[in-house]
Structures are given as C-alpha cells and as structure tokens.
Design a protein around this motif. Structure first.
Motif, mmCIF file in Angstrom:
data_model
loop_
_atom_site.group_PDB
_atom_site.id
_atom_site.type_symbol
_atom_site.label_atom_id
_atom_site.label_comp_id
_atom_site.label_asym_id
_atom_site.label_seq_id
_atom_site.Cartn_x
_atom_site.Cartn_y
_atom_site.Cartn_z
ATOM 1 N N ARG A 49 4.239 2.013 -6.537
ATOM 2 C CA ARG A 49 4.018 2.942 -7.640
ATOM 3 C C ARG A 49 5.231 3.851 -7.790
ATOM 4 N N PRO A 50 5.361 4.538 -8.962
ATOM 5 C CA PRO A 50 6.385 5.567 -9.076
ATOM 6 C C PRO A 50 6.049 6.734 -8.157
ATOM 7 N N VAL A 51 7.060 7.489 -7.737
ATOM 8 C CA VAL A 51 6.810 8.580 -6.785
ATOM 9 C C VAL A 51 7.192 9.954 -7.318
ATOM 10 N N SER A 52 8.093 10.044 -8.292
ATOM 11 C CA SER A 52 8.492 11.367 -8.784
ATOM 12 C C SER A 52 7.482 11.882 -9.809
ATOM 13 N N ASP A 53 7.434 13.200 -9.966
ATOM 14 C CA ASP A 53 6.511 13.799 -10.933
ATOM 15 C C ASP A 53 6.768 13.258 -12.335
ATOM 16 N N ALA A 54 8.042 13.212 -12.731
ATOM 17 C CA ALA A 54 8.388 12.773 -14.085
ATOM 18 C C ALA A 54 8.014 11.314 -14.307
ATOM 19 N N ALA A 55 8.272 10.468 -13.313
ATOM 20 C CA ALA A 55 7.967 9.039 -13.448
ATOM 21 C C ALA A 55 6.463 8.802 -13.520
ATOM 22 N N LEU A 56 5.681 9.562 -12.761
ATOM 23 C CA LEU A 56 4.226 9.426 -12.800
ATOM 24 C C LEU A 56 3.673 9.834 -14.162
ATOM 25 N N LEU A 57 4.247 10.876 -14.751
ATOM 26 C CA LEU A 57 3.795 11.288 -16.080
ATOM 27 C C LEU A 57 4.178 10.264 -17.134
ATOM 28 N N ALA A 58 5.329 9.610 -16.951
ATOM 29 C CA ALA A 58 5.771 8.610 -17.929
ATOM 30 C C ALA A 58 4.838 7.409 -17.941
ATOM 31 N N ASN A 59 4.487 6.915 -16.771
ATOM 32 C CA ASN A 59 3.554 5.789 -16.653
ATOM 33 C C ASN A 59 3.242 5.577 -15.171
ATOM 34 N N PRO A 60 2.007 5.864 -14.739
ATOM 35 C CA PRO A 60 1.675 5.800 -13.317
ATOM 36 C C PRO A 60 1.207 4.415 -12.861
ATOM 37 N N PHE A 61 1.755 3.358 -13.465
ATOM 38 C CA PHE A 61 1.340 1.993 -13.126
ATOM 39 C C PHE A 61 1.480 1.749 -11.626
ATOM 40 N N ARG A 62 0.443 1.164 -11.027
ATOM 41 C CA ARG A 62 0.419 0.903 -9.588
ATOM 42 C C ARG A 62 -0.013 -0.536 -9.355
ATOM 43 N N VAL A 63 0.493 -1.143 -8.314
ATOM 44 C CA VAL A 63 0.012 -2.470 -7.926
ATOM 45 C C VAL A 63 -0.286 -2.459 -6.426
ATOM 46 N N PHE A 64 -1.566 -2.559 -6.109
ATOM 47 C CA PHE A 64 -2.007 -2.633 -4.711
ATOM 48 C C PHE A 64 -1.678 -4.032 -4.216
ATOM 49 N N THR A 65 -0.808 -4.125 -3.230
ATOM 50 C CA THR A 65 -0.236 -5.413 -2.825
ATOM 51 C C THR A 65 -0.555 -5.703 -1.371
ATOM 52 N N SER A 66 -1.226 -6.814 -1.142
ATOM 53 C CA SER A 66 -1.701 -7.171 0.202
ATOM 54 C C SER A 66 -0.971 -8.397 0.727
ATOM 55 N N LEU A 67 -0.680 -8.371 2.011
ATOM 56 C CA LEU A 67 -0.054 -9.493 2.706
ATOM 57 C C LEU A 67 -1.080 -10.147 3.620
ATOM 58 N N LEU A 68 -1.270 -11.442 3.454
ATOM 59 C CA LEU A 68 -2.199 -12.189 4.295
ATOM 60 C C LEU A 68 -1.754 -12.154 5.754
ATOM 61 N N ARG A 69 -2.695 -11.942 6.646
ATOM 62 C CA ARG A 69 -2.400 -11.952 8.080
ATOM 63 C C ARG A 69 -2.851 -13.299 8.654
ATOM 64 N N LEU A 70 -1.923 -14.246 8.631
ATOM 65 C CA LEU A 70 -2.236 -15.601 9.089
ATOM 66 C C LEU A 70 -2.715 -15.618 10.542
ATOM 67 N N GLU A 71 -2.237 -14.657 11.345
ATOM 68 C CA GLU A 71 -2.620 -14.652 12.766
ATOM 69 C C GLU A 71 -4.109 -14.410 12.953
ATOM 70 N N LEU A 72 -4.811 -13.954 11.904
ATOM 71 C CA LEU A 72 -6.242 -13.711 12.009
ATOM 72 C C LEU A 72 -7.082 -14.942 11.676
ATOM 73 N N ILE A 73 -6.415 -16.058 11.330
ATOM 74 C CA ILE A 73 -7.134 -17.334 11.205
ATOM 75 C C ILE A 73 -7.329 -17.881 12.612
ATOM 76 N N ALA A 74 -8.569 -18.009 13.029
ATOM 77 C CA ALA A 74 -8.875 -18.341 14.426
ATOM 78 C C ALA A 74 -8.423 -19.747 14.816
ATOM 79 N N ASP A 75 -8.571 -20.721 13.928
ATOM 80 C CA ASP A 75 -8.244 -22.120 14.231
ATOM 81 C C ASP A 75 -6.730 -22.323 14.144
ATOM 82 N N PRO A 76 -6.055 -22.649 15.260
ATOM 83 C CA PRO A 76 -4.587 -22.795 15.245
ATOM 84 C C PRO A 76 -4.101 -23.860 14.268
ATOM 85 N N ALA A 77 -4.833 -24.980 14.180
ATOM 86 C CA ALA A 77 -4.413 -26.057 13.279
ATOM 87 C C ALA A 77 -4.518 -25.611 11.827
ATOM 88 N N LEU A 78 -5.599 -24.925 11.480
ATOM 89 C CA LEU A 78 -5.785 -24.445 10.118
ATOM 90 C C LEU A 78 -4.745 -23.366 9.800
#
Length: 467
Positions: free
Chosen positions: A119-148
């Motif tokens: 997202r924008p972080v400055s006051d002026a940029a937030l007022l101009a347009n506060p567009f945000r994208v919540f972005t997630s990274l998959l944690r492959l290590e949490l897949i229990a089956d090693p082959a999968l």
C-alpha cells in the motif's frame, strides 16, 4: 559532434499509475464476477445514506480529505507460490508507489500462508488513492506429505506469472526512475494480466484433488497460471447496513461481520463478504468443465476505523480472547455477536477517552479559530486543553491495514467449514522478508510518525515557526 539532446518525457506520478491500475482492476473484476457490480452499487447507496444522516461525519471526512478518496478506495487480495513471484510483485507494486506494510502469520489460524499488505505509506499518497493488495505467500513446508510438497514445488517452478512486457517496464521504471504516459498505460495493461482469472488449470484432476485435500488454498495457489485476484473490496461507512442489504441484492452474505462490534467510534477494521462463487475449471486431462469447480473467489466489504496504538491493540486482543473463552461454555454461551458486544463494553467508545488513554492515533491541526489566535496561544499548552477550547482539531487516523484474525476468518469462511487445519504457530517473518527481498514496514510505527508530525506542526504554528 554532439548528439542532439532529446528531452526526457515527463514521468507519470506513482499515485496516478496506482489509480489507473486500480480502476482497470475494478473493471476487469466486474466482468469476471458480476456480483461485484452489485456490491459496488450497494456500498454507494449505503454510503450516501450514512453521509446524509450524519452531517458531522461528512464534515469530518471533508476536513481530512477522506471524502474524495472514498469512492475509489479498494483493497484486493492475491496469493503467490514462490519467493521469486513475491519479490517480483514487490517491484511491480513499487512502480505504483506501494510498499510492504506489516507481517501476518495466518498459519496460526490454519491457513498455510504468511502475508503482507502492499500500500502507499505517505499521507499525501494515501489521500490520492489508498489502494492496497493483501499478498500472501504459500508455505510449502506446511504440506505434510513430502512427495506432494515436491510436486507442488515442481508445478510452481514451471510457471511465469508475469508477461515479458510487465518485466521490461518494471525494469525501465527502476532504471529511469519512472514511466512516461504511454509506458504507464502499457504497464497497467501488462500488470493486469498477472491478476486475471483463467479457467484452465495447469494440472490434471488427480493432482488438483490431492492438493485440495491437503488444503483448498494450496490448490488455489498452485494449480493455475497466475494469482488471480480473489476479491476486490470497497469501503463502506456502515457495514451493518451493507450486511443487511446483501440478501436483497442476491448475495449470500456471511453469518457474522469479522472484527470488532459496532461502535460509536469505529476502530481498526470490520469486514464481511458474500460467499465464494463456484466457477468451472478445465483440467489438463479433461475435454469439458463438468467435473471441475473452483470456490475461492468472493465479494468483500470493509469498514475502517481509527488506528490503535500498541496499548489499544493489546486491549483489543485481550477482549477477543475473552470472547473466545466465553464461547467455550458451549450451548449456554450467548451467540458470538452478543459475546462480542458484551466484551467490548470495556473498550472506551469516545474519541476523547481513546486519546487520553493512549489507545488510538490522531492527526492534529489548528482550527480556523486556532489559526486566528495562534499568536496569543502558548505553544507548549496541553493539546487536550487546546482541543476543548476549539483551537485544535483531533481527527482519527484511519487504519489502513488488516487484522490477522479477521483476515484468516475471511479466508476460512470462503474456503469451506472443514478447512480448520492446525499448523504449528510459527511466525517466520525473517523467512518471509528474505523471500520478499525487503523488510516490511511496522504499521504502528507509521501511524505514530503521522501523529507525531501533526503534533509538531501544531506546536510550530503556535510558536510562529515553520514546521
């Protein structure tokens, strides 16, 4: 003989590129998810009614500049599969003036990802347009089956979620320091392709089924050409009215609003959604779409309140824990909404109390009266006394970020009730930042800095010096 000097074309501001991109994203999503159009119309109606019923709220939003940004305000959500995808997204969002803010470990809620919000972080940029994208990274290590786990890794390694033109224009912006008008338009269209929905899966039905059984979100991330936008969220001024209005417009609303209860002084973030759509998909081994369905994309609405300090967040977390413990009483316990309202009676609900107890952040400015009397006012006077005298305004600083518990609740409610996987609580922020290629901003520090700057500006104005 020197070459003829060619003047450098003027760069388009990152604020303008962000606005063009968020507008293009909204148009694309409306075509992909027709109910999103109904959602926008519902929110516009609710906001108009709320502002008409509350002239004080309208005046406050006009003073702070938030009224102008309300109609364009959106947040999106995407999920990527590899560190390289995440780091390239960071570079792509930087062209639009968006930086990573906050770290969210959703594995504690049974969702195998960790996330940040661009997202924008400055006051002026937030007022101009506060567009945000919540972005997630998959944690492959949490897949229990090693082959999968290895199979998922191999599938992700074969894809490229960015067009060659997007990569070229990202590099050009980094090298030249910006983009001209034509390049900015090309960048928007090229970047949009990363977020587009593709009904063709990149795997066969057996692979999709195996990954979906591990967790539906894993299949959603791994089995498609790119990180299709999962929702695009408008901001409402009355989420309860929006929640009540969804069924009449053909939307299957969630049972409860995520986040704090309804309050006179909204805090943090409240959000709700209509349930995930069932979208047909075609597997690599199927000639038709009759046996493939995808259910992870949905429509969300949010209501934003004031940002909380560390003390405010600690009280918020403590009260949510009370709500959960009250629920352990089984059938004898009140329903969730009632428990939430009962617990949050302990959270002060006036802006004066929130300020005096140091629970929330505010932006301070001299009122017209304060400006007129500045020469006769003690610059070191107590701010609360100046507010009481009408010399200083204290406006709540809007919370621009997300709630881990609330975000996880939205994820889970739209993936299916049987998805409550319990992963070991492990906030791997350093691993995430290594993948990102940068440190994330501390969101509370950003709010504290904004408040401190406004206080300093008031003191300087009263002392007759430039801040």
């Amino acid at each position: 003989m020197s070459a003829t000097h060619q003047p450098t074309p003027a760069f388009v501001s990152s604020n303008e590129i962000r606005t063009r991109f968020s507008r293009a994203m909204s148009e694309m999503y409306r075509k992909e998810v027709p109910q999103y159009g109904s959602l926008i119309e519902l929110v516009a109606d609710v906001n108009a009614q709320t502002l008409q019923a509350s002239p004080e709220l309208r005046a406050q939003m006009q003073r702070t500049g938030e009224l102008e940004r309300l109609d364009v305000e959106r947040h999106g959500a995407i999920r990527v599969g590899t560190p390289q995808e995440l780091s390239t997204l960071r570079r792509l969002f930087a062209v639009m003036g968006m930086e990573p803010v906050g770290y969210y470990d959703l594995s504690v809620a049974g969702v195998p990802v960790h996330s940040t919000a661009f997202r924008p972080v400055s006051d002026a940029a937030l007022l101009a347009n506060p567009f945000r994208v919540f972005t997630s990274l998959l944690r492959l290590e949490l897949i229990a089956d090693p082959a999968l786990r290895q199979q998922a890794s191999d599938i992700l390694a074969r894809r490229n979620i960015f067009t060659s033109e997007a990569l070229t224009l990202i590099e050009r912006a980094e090298t030249d320091g910006g983009l001209g008008d034509a390049d900015a338009n090309r960048f928007v269209q090229a970047a949009l392709e990363t977020f587009r929905w593709h009904s063709d899966a990149t795997v066969d039905a057996v692979t999709y089924d195996a990954l979906q059984k591990a967790h539906r979100l894993i299949a959603d991330v791994v089995c498609f050409k790119g990180p299709h936008i999962n929702h695009l969220t408008p901001r409402t001024l009355d989420i309860d009215a929006a929640q009540d209005g969804m069924p009449a417009r053909g939307m299957d609303a969630k049972d409860v609003v995520e986040g704090p209860p309804r309050r006179a002084c909204p805090i943090l973030l409240r959000q709700t959604s209509f349930k995930a759509l069932k979208e047909a998909i075609r597997f690599t081994d199927a000639a038709d779409t009759s046996n493939g369905a995808h259910t992870a994309r949905f429509g969300e609405i949010e209501q934003r309140g004031v940002a909380l300090t560390h003390e405010g967040r600690a009280l918020y977390d403590e009260l949510l824990a009370q709500v959960r413990s009250m629920g352990s009483a089984g059938s004898a316990a009140p329903d969730y909404t009632t428990r939430l309202q009962q617990a949050f009676v302990q959270f002060p609900d006036t802006h004066t109390a929130l300020r005096k107890q140091g629970l929330a952040f505010y932006r301070y400015t001299l009122s017209a009266q304060g400006q007129a009397q500045a020469a006769s006012v003690d610059a070191s006077a107590d701010l609360e006394a100046l507010i009481a005298q009408g010399l200083v305004h204290a406006e709540p600083i809007t919370y621009e970020d997300f709630l881990p518990v609330s975000a996880a609740g939205i994820f889970q409610s739209n993936l299916g009730g049987d998805e409550q996987k319990h992963y070991q609580a492990n906030a791997a922020q350093q691993v995430f930042e290594t993948a990102l290629g940068a440190q994330v901003h501390d969101e509370i520090a950003l709010y504290a800095d904004a408040q401190a700057r406004s206080m300093a500006a008031v003191r300087a104005a009263l002392a007759g010096v430039a801040a």
